[in-house]
Design a protein around this motif. Structure first.
Motif: not given
Length: 112
Positions: A27-29, A35-42, A45-48
């Motif tokens: 689920f997390e992945q 969404t990473r392209t437009f939300l970054g690391d949002y 949970t603990f960042g890239h």
């Protein structure tokens, strides 16, 4: 996550012996990479580059088999009756989680 990082007097997680669930890695992945392209690391949970929630919680348990999960997005909770402990994975589980917590408290009222 809070309980997996909380330690008892022996330095073990307070859920070390519990059956539990948490946000599944899948689920997390999916949310993160979708969404990473437009939300970054949002949605990580603990960042890239950090481990996912499932890995963090599983490491705190006595055995990986204690981690229970399903990839079905429908409501899902895990109750460990030995510890009067109930866990859920994500916001989609919130209603069922609340219902199970209420049932647990109601069962205590019957004892008293």
């Amino acid at each position: 996550m809070v309980l997996s990082e909380s330690k008892d007097a022996n330095g073990r997680s307070v859920i070390h012996d519990c059956a539990t669930t948490a946000l599944p890695a899948h689920f997390e992945q999916v949310a993160y990479w979708g969404t990473r392209t437009f939300l970054g690391d949002y949605y990580k949970t603990f960042g890239h580059g950090s481990e996912n929630v499932q890995q963090s919680v599983t490491k705190a348990l006595a055995s990986p088999a204690q981690f229970k999960s399903t990839l079905n997005p429908g409501p899902f909770v895990v109750e460990d009756e030995n510890y009067n402990y109930i866990s859920a994975r994500w916001p989609g589980d919130a209603e069922l989680f609340a219902e199970e917590i209420i049932k647990l408290f109601e069962s205590f009222n019957k004892i008293v």
